[in-house]
Design an enzyme around this catalytic site. Sequence first.
Site, PDB file in Angstrom:
ATOM      1  N   HIS A  95       0.817  -1.230   0.000  1.00  0.00           N
ATOM      2  CA  HIS A  95       0.000   0.000   0.000  1.00  0.00           C
ATOM      3  C   HIS A  95       0.844   1.270   0.000  1.00  0.00           C
ATOM      4  O   HIS A  95       0.313   2.377  -0.003  1.00  0.00           O
ATOM      5  CB  HIS A  95      -1.025  -0.009   1.139  1.00  0.00           C
ATOM      6  CG  HIS A  95      -0.495   0.241   2.512  1.00  0.00           C
ATOM      7  ND1 HIS A  95      -0.619   1.461   3.127  1.00  0.00           N
ATOM      8  CD2 HIS A  95       0.132  -0.557   3.393  1.00  0.00           C
ATOM      9  CE1 HIS A  95      -0.088   1.391   4.343  1.00  0.00           C
ATOM     10  NE2 HIS A  95       0.376   0.177   4.528  1.00  0.00           N
ATOM     11  N   CYS A 110       1.411   6.327  13.126  1.00  0.00           N
ATOM     12  CA  CYS A 110       1.299   5.507  14.338  1.00  0.00           C
ATOM     13  C   CYS A 110       1.378   6.369  15.584  1.00  0.00           C
ATOM     14  O   CYS A 110       0.905   5.987  16.639  1.00  0.00           O
ATOM     15  CB  CYS A 110       2.403   4.476  14.395  1.00  0.00           C
ATOM     16  SG  CYS A 110       2.638   3.657  12.832  1.00  0.00           S
TER      17      CYS A 110
HETATM   18  C1  LIG Z   1       4.110   1.727   6.423  1.00  0.00           C
HETATM   19  C2  LIG Z   1       5.394   1.239   6.960  1.00  0.00           C
HETATM   20  C3  LIG Z   1       5.493   0.002   7.627  1.00  0.00           C
HETATM   21  C4  LIG Z   1       4.289  -0.839   7.925  1.00  0.00           C
HETATM   22  O1  LIG Z   1       3.751  -1.458   6.796  1.00  0.00           O
HETATM   23  P1  LIG Z   1       2.245  -2.021   6.895  1.00  0.00           P
HETATM   24  O2  LIG Z   1       2.059  -2.720   5.595  1.00  0.00           O
HETATM   25  O3  LIG Z   1       1.364  -0.844   7.065  1.00  0.00           O
HETATM   26  O4  LIG Z   1       2.230  -2.967   8.052  1.00  0.00           O
HETATM   27  C5  LIG Z   1       6.730  -0.422   8.053  1.00  0.00           C
HETATM   28  N1  LIG Z   1       7.825   0.318   7.845  1.00  0.00           N
HETATM   29  C6  LIG Z   1       7.785   1.499   7.209  1.00  0.00           C
HETATM   30  C7  LIG Z   1       9.045   2.252   6.987  1.00  0.00           C
HETATM   31  C8  LIG Z   1       6.578   2.000   6.756  1.00  0.00           C
HETATM   32  O5  LIG Z   1       6.541   3.181   6.143  1.00  0.00           O
END
Ligand SMILES: *Cc1c(COP(=O)(O)O)cnc(C)c1O
Length: 396
Positions: A202, A325
């Site tokens: 995503h 977050c």
């Molecule tokens: C968005 C993000 C994640 C988490 O990924 P998800 O698919 O939302 O669990 C982990 N590390 C970084 C650097 C991110 O930007």
Amino acid sequence: MKLIYADNAATTRVSKTALDAMLPYFSEEYGNPSSLYTLGQKAAEAMANARKIVAECIGAEEREIYFTSGGSEADNQAIVTAALLGKRKGKMHLISTTFEHHAVLHTLQRLEKEGFEVTYLDVHKDGVVRLEDVEKAIRPDTALVTIMYANNEIGTIQPIREIGALCRSKGILFHTDAVQAIGHIPVNVKDDNIDMLSLSAHKFHGPKGTGVLYCKRGIMLTNIIEGGAQERGKRGGTENVPGIVGTAAALKESCDHMEENAIRTIALRDRLAAGLSKIPHSVINGSMEHHVPGTLNMCFEGIEGESLLLLLDAKHIAASSGSACTSGSLDPSHVLLAIGLPHEVAHGSLRLSITEENTEEEIDYIIKSVTEVVEYLRSMSPVWDELEKGTIKHVI
Ligand SMILES: *Cc1c(COP(=O)(O)O)cnc(C)c1O
């Protein structure tokens, strides 16, 4: 008025290509890839094809690709795997940095409670970790180095290839959270000496809830999810076939157009940075030299990031003050503190993350709106009053 979306580091819109690729797997092609009849085998074939595409895009082999529920799960699995492999050899030391994503930091904190020792390297003011610092932290009992490819809040790129080479020369496993890099800048797991890598669909116009763990052949993965024989027995649960197909389609599209997208996005980002830098007492966070194309993080003295976001929302601009977050908590971003910003400055942060789909008109509207909102908030701020009177000193 149309929404101006400038929060692509938080998530992106699913591209038409990815959506079209996924749709049949919700409806006609709904088979379970583990089933032996034709409907199931068609799903299995689609998944095999997706695995091949993902492997090609990052320079891996198909059997080194494990589909997960996203970047967070991939981070958890990589780190827990390396820790347990280390423990068997009496190696209980792990190395990371203070500005990782919480999927990494919180996994490490859990391991600390279970007896592992973690060195969190400081990040320099430019938002880049130094190879020498990694080298100095390495001990005979170091099991893993985990350092992100590009930071999600400030967009700075780390010297991953060099760190990977160092780890390999010392026989230490190297994991990188490449969620913000994949699809945006060239990444090749072999050239970059990476043992394990996490990515998330995503963040490059794929669907939410799907990601990938690349794990180099020969490294025995530990399951996070026990279950059936899916993903070579390393990740139980019926596969998210539409998600996996969408991940591959989005990744291929991003990689096929990477260079042209980057050129366009960088031009837009530079226009944005130039416009916003005209606001007095503002600063760009992190060096723009080693940087992903779309992310711009700035601080404006004397304001609160949260108020800025709400007023921008009222002007139909979606932005972020840092990591999704931590929004909702009043603590400033751990990333901005990690690069040495004082608390009072880190509070006034704004992350704009754009793509090639944004237009110059949108960028100019963002510049105008942010400038107005910052002025308005300062006009109401007692802190700004004191800064202007000189009773407290400007930091930036
Ligand atoms: C968005 C993000 C994640 C988490 O990924 P998800 O698919 O939302 O669990 C982990 N590390 C970084 C650097 C991110 O930007």
